[in-house]
Design an enzyme around this catalytic site. Structure first.
Site, PDB file in Angstrom:
ATOM      1  N   LYS A  12     -27.935  17.852  -1.461  1.00 40.46           N
ATOM      2  CA  LYS A  12     -27.087  18.874  -0.845  1.00 40.46           C
ATOM      3  C   LYS A  12     -27.414  20.282  -1.385  1.00 40.46           C
ATOM      4  O   LYS A  12     -28.166  20.416  -2.356  1.00 40.46           O
ATOM      5  CB  LYS A  12     -25.623  18.516  -1.119  1.00 40.46           C
ATOM      6  CG  LYS A  12     -25.207  17.186  -0.476  1.00 40.46           C
ATOM      7  CD  LYS A  12     -23.723  16.918  -0.725  1.00 40.46           C
ATOM      8  CE  LYS A  12     -23.274  15.646  -0.044  1.00 40.46           C
ATOM      9  NZ  LYS A  12     -21.822  15.470  -0.127  1.00 40.46           N
ATOM     10  N   TYR A  52     -21.226  15.068  10.042  1.00 37.35           N
ATOM     11  CA  TYR A  52     -20.007  14.573   9.385  1.00 37.35           C
ATOM     12  C   TYR A  52     -18.853  14.381  10.381  1.00 37.35           C
ATOM     13  O   TYR A  52     -17.688  14.421   9.971  1.00 37.35           O
ATOM     14  CB  TYR A  52     -19.583  15.541   8.282  1.00 37.35           C
ATOM     15  CG  TYR A  52     -20.346  15.378   6.986  1.00 37.35           C
ATOM     16  CD1 TYR A  52     -20.272  14.198   6.236  1.00 37.35           C
ATOM     17  CD2 TYR A  52     -21.138  16.413   6.482  1.00 37.35           C
ATOM     18  CE1 TYR A  52     -20.961  14.046   5.037  1.00 37.35           C
ATOM     19  CE2 TYR A  52     -21.821  16.270   5.277  1.00 37.35           C
ATOM     20  CZ  TYR A  52     -21.727  15.081   4.562  1.00 37.35           C
ATOM     21  OH  TYR A  52     -22.402  14.935   3.376  1.00 37.35           O
ATOM     22  N   PHE A  60     -10.615  18.378   4.580  1.00 38.30           N
ATOM     23  CA  PHE A  60     -11.751  19.067   3.963  1.00 38.30           C
ATOM     24  C   PHE A  60     -12.913  19.321   4.929  1.00 38.30           C
ATOM     25  O   PHE A  60     -13.950  19.858   4.543  1.00 38.30           O
ATOM     26  CB  PHE A  60     -12.254  18.287   2.737  1.00 38.30           C
ATOM     27  CG  PHE A  60     -12.632  16.842   3.006  1.00 38.30           C
ATOM     28  CD1 PHE A  60     -13.855  16.512   3.569  1.00 38.30           C
ATOM     29  CD2 PHE A  60     -11.751  15.809   2.668  1.00 38.30           C
ATOM     30  CE1 PHE A  60     -14.203  15.192   3.802  1.00 38.30           C
ATOM     31  CE2 PHE A  60     -12.092  14.479   2.899  1.00 38.30           C
ATOM     32  CZ  PHE A  60     -13.331  14.175   3.473  1.00 38.30           C
ATOM     33  N   ARG A  88     -26.132   3.955  -3.361  1.00 37.86           N
ATOM     34  CA  ARG A  88     -24.770   4.355  -3.732  1.00 37.86           C
ATOM     35  C   ARG A  88     -24.504   4.114  -5.215  1.00 37.86           C
ATOM     36  O   ARG A  88     -23.796   4.891  -5.867  1.00 37.86           O
ATOM     37  CB  ARG A  88     -23.758   3.650  -2.830  1.00 37.86           C
ATOM     38  CG  ARG A  88     -23.887   4.156  -1.395  1.00 37.86           C
ATOM     39  CD  ARG A  88     -22.964   3.461  -0.439  1.00 37.86           C
ATOM     40  NE  ARG A  88     -21.561   3.817  -0.681  1.00 37.86           N
ATOM     41  CZ  ARG A  88     -21.028   4.985  -0.332  1.00 37.86           C
ATOM     42  NH1 ARG A  88     -21.751   5.911   0.251  1.00 37.86           N
ATOM     43  NH2 ARG A  88     -19.754   5.223  -0.562  1.00 37.86           N
ATOM     44  N   THR A  94     -18.047   9.206  -5.209  1.00 32.69           N
ATOM     45  CA  THR A  94     -17.958  10.515  -4.525  1.00 32.69           C
ATOM     46  C   THR A  94     -17.384  11.579  -5.447  1.00 32.69           C
ATOM     47  O   THR A  94     -17.885  12.706  -5.510  1.00 32.69           O
ATOM     48  CB  THR A  94     -17.044  10.379  -3.275  1.00 32.69           C
ATOM     49  OG1 THR A  94     -17.558   9.312  -2.464  1.00 32.69           O
ATOM     50  CG2 THR A  94     -17.012  11.661  -2.484  1.00 32.69           C
ATOM     51  N   ARG A 105     -24.278  11.783  -9.758  1.00 28.29           N
ATOM     52  CA  ARG A 105     -23.090  12.638  -9.662  1.00 28.29           C
ATOM     53  C   ARG A 105     -22.440  12.856 -11.019  1.00 28.29           C
ATOM     54  O   ARG A 105     -21.968  13.965 -11.304  1.00 28.29           O
ATOM     55  CB  ARG A 105     -22.107  12.046  -8.655  1.00 28.29           C
ATOM     56  CG  ARG A 105     -22.573  12.275  -7.204  1.00 28.29           C
ATOM     57  CD  ARG A 105     -21.833  11.421  -6.244  1.00 28.29           C
ATOM     58  NE  ARG A 105     -22.050  11.774  -4.843  1.00 28.29           N
ATOM     59  CZ  ARG A 105     -21.793  10.950  -3.836  1.00 28.29           C
ATOM     60  NH1 ARG A 105     -21.300   9.737  -4.062  1.00 28.29           N
ATOM     61  NH2 ARG A 105     -22.020  11.333  -2.593  1.00 28.29           N
ATOM     62  N   ASN A 115     -21.010  17.582  -4.593  1.00 24.58           N
ATOM     63  CA  ASN A 115     -21.346  16.370  -5.341  1.00 24.58           C
ATOM     64  C   ASN A 115     -22.822  15.977  -5.233  1.00 24.58           C
ATOM     65  O   ASN A 115     -23.180  14.814  -5.315  1.00 24.58           O
ATOM     66  CB  ASN A 115     -20.411  15.225  -4.930  1.00 24.58           C
ATOM     67  CG  ASN A 115     -20.524  14.860  -3.467  1.00 24.58           C
ATOM     68  OD1 ASN A 115     -21.257  15.506  -2.728  1.00 24.58           O
ATOM     69  ND2 ASN A 115     -19.825  13.827  -3.049  1.00 24.58           N
ATOM     70  N   HIS A 118     -25.718  12.951  -0.795  1.00 27.05           N
ATOM     71  CA  HIS A 118     -25.028  12.096   0.187  1.00 27.05           C
ATOM     72  C   HIS A 118     -25.858  10.840   0.368  1.00 27.05           C
ATOM     73  O   HIS A 118     -27.086  10.893   0.283  1.00 27.05           O
ATOM     74  CB  HIS A 118     -24.908  12.809   1.541  1.00 27.05           C
ATOM     75  CG  HIS A 118     -24.518  11.876   2.644  1.00 27.05           C
ATOM     76  ND1 HIS A 118     -23.207  11.521   2.876  1.00 27.05           N
ATOM     77  CD2 HIS A 118     -25.269  11.168   3.531  1.00 27.05           C
ATOM     78  CE1 HIS A 118     -23.178  10.653   3.874  1.00 27.05           C
ATOM     79  NE2 HIS A 118     -24.414  10.422   4.289  1.00 27.05           N
ATOM     80  N   GLU A 129     -27.151   7.949  10.953  1.00 24.92           N
ATOM     81  CA  GLU A 129     -27.594   9.081  10.127  1.00 24.92           C
ATOM     82  C   GLU A 129     -29.118   9.237  10.081  1.00 24.92           C
ATOM     83  O   GLU A 129     -29.617  10.365  10.076  1.00 24.92           O
ATOM     84  CB  GLU A 129     -27.032   8.927   8.711  1.00 24.92           C
ATOM     85  CG  GLU A 129     -25.514   9.071   8.682  1.00 24.92           C
ATOM     86  CD  GLU A 129     -24.908   8.889   7.302  1.00 24.92           C
ATOM     87  OE1 GLU A 129     -25.645   8.555   6.347  1.00 24.92           O
ATOM     88  OE2 GLU A 129     -23.688   9.085   7.173  1.00 24.92           O
TER      89      GLU A 129
HETATM   90  P1  CMP Z   1     -20.406  12.506   1.066  1.00 26.66           P
HETATM   91  O1  CMP Z   1     -20.723  11.246   0.344  1.00 26.66           O
HETATM   92  O2  CMP Z   1     -21.510  13.321   1.615  1.00 26.66           O
HETATM   93  O3  CMP Z   1     -19.391  12.144   2.248  1.00 26.66           O
HETATM   94  C1  CMP Z   1     -18.443  13.057   2.744  1.00 26.66           C
HETATM   95  C2  CMP Z   1     -18.343  14.293   1.915  1.00 26.66           C
HETATM   96  O4  CMP Z   1     -17.119  14.993   2.049  1.00 26.66           O
HETATM   97  C3  CMP Z   1     -18.353  13.900   0.433  1.00 26.66           C
HETATM   98  O5  CMP Z   1     -19.603  13.432   0.051  1.00 26.66           O
HETATM   99  C4  CMP Z   1     -17.909  15.193  -0.198  1.00 26.66           C
HETATM  100  O6  CMP Z   1     -18.925  16.184  -0.213  1.00 26.66           O
HETATM  101  C5  CMP Z   1     -16.819  15.595   0.803  1.00 26.66           C
HETATM  102  N1  CMP Z   1     -15.494  15.109   0.378  1.00 26.66           N
HETATM  103  C6  CMP Z   1     -15.049  13.851   0.351  1.00 26.66           C
HETATM  104  N2  CMP Z   1     -13.775  13.792  -0.071  1.00 26.66           N
HETATM  105  C7  CMP Z   1     -13.403  15.057  -0.305  1.00 26.66           C
HETATM  106  C8  CMP Z   1     -12.204  15.650  -0.751  1.00 26.66           C
HETATM  107  N3  CMP Z   1     -11.127  14.925  -1.047  1.00 26.66           N
HETATM  108  N4  CMP Z   1     -12.188  16.983  -0.874  1.00 26.66           N
HETATM  109  C9  CMP Z   1     -13.264  17.739  -0.572  1.00 26.66           C
HETATM  110  N5  CMP Z   1     -14.450  17.221  -0.125  1.00 26.66           N
HETATM  111  C10 CMP Z   1     -14.512  15.890  -0.003  1.00 26.66           C
END
Ligand code: CMP
Length: 140
Positions: A12, A52, A60, A88, A94, A105, A115, A118, A129
């Site tokens: 990212k 997304y 969010f 993962r 996450t 992470r 984070n 992805h 995807e």
């Molecule tokens: P990712 O694994 O790319 O999948 C969805 C993304 O949304 C996640 O990583 C974060 O970047 C974001 N995300 C998920 N949960 C939250 C949250 N509670 N607040 C803000 N961003 C979030």
């Protein structure tokens, strides 16, 4: 049962900004995953939102679109045995505060949004995807 899978990974904007592209790729390769496709792109908000779309009702979502289009990202396809779940495991949870020590992470991410990486969370999401970013002829 072990099976060969393909999964979509994104380094990212915060990962590119922190200059850890090589470190992230090295973790995948050291764990036995193979890079089958890779490119650097800069998404606009519409492209990030489409990727997304599954989260479009989440609070969010708007911030996520802005963040994911705030700078270049590296998109890649990883291939290997159980690649989806292994990727993962390598990424960690996450929320970096909940990520196991030694995961990408835990080591690099600053928040649940920023984070670093992805990864597809299921075969169904991988099948949406991977072709979102790559044609068949770009995957080796
Ligand atoms: P990712 O694994 O790319 O999948 C969805 C993304 O949304 C996640 O990583 C974060 O970047 C974001 N995300 C998920 N949960 C939250 C949250 N509670 N607040 C803000 N961003 C979030």
């Amino acid at each position: 049962m072990a099976r060969i899978e393909r999964t979509l990974s994104i380094i990212k904007p915060d990962g590119v900004e922190k200059n850890v592209i090589g470190d992230v790729l090295s973790r995948f390769e050291s764990a036995g995953l193979r890079v089958a496709a890779i490119k650097m792109i800069h998404m606009n908000e519409e492209e990030a939102g489409g990727f997304y779309a599954v989260h479009k009702e989440r609070p969010f979502y708007q911030d996520l679109k802005k963040y994911m289009s705030s700078g270049p990202v590296v998109v890649l396809v990883l291939e290997g045995e159980n690649a989806i779940s292994r990727n993962r495991d390598i990424m960690g949870a996450t929320d970096p505060k909940k990520a196991d020590p030694g995961t990408i992470r835990a080591d690099h991410a600053q928040s649940i949004e920023r984070n670093i990486v992805h990864g597809s969370d299921s075969p169904e999401s991988a099948s949406f995807e991977v072709p979102y970013f790559f044609d068949d002829k770009e995957i080796f």
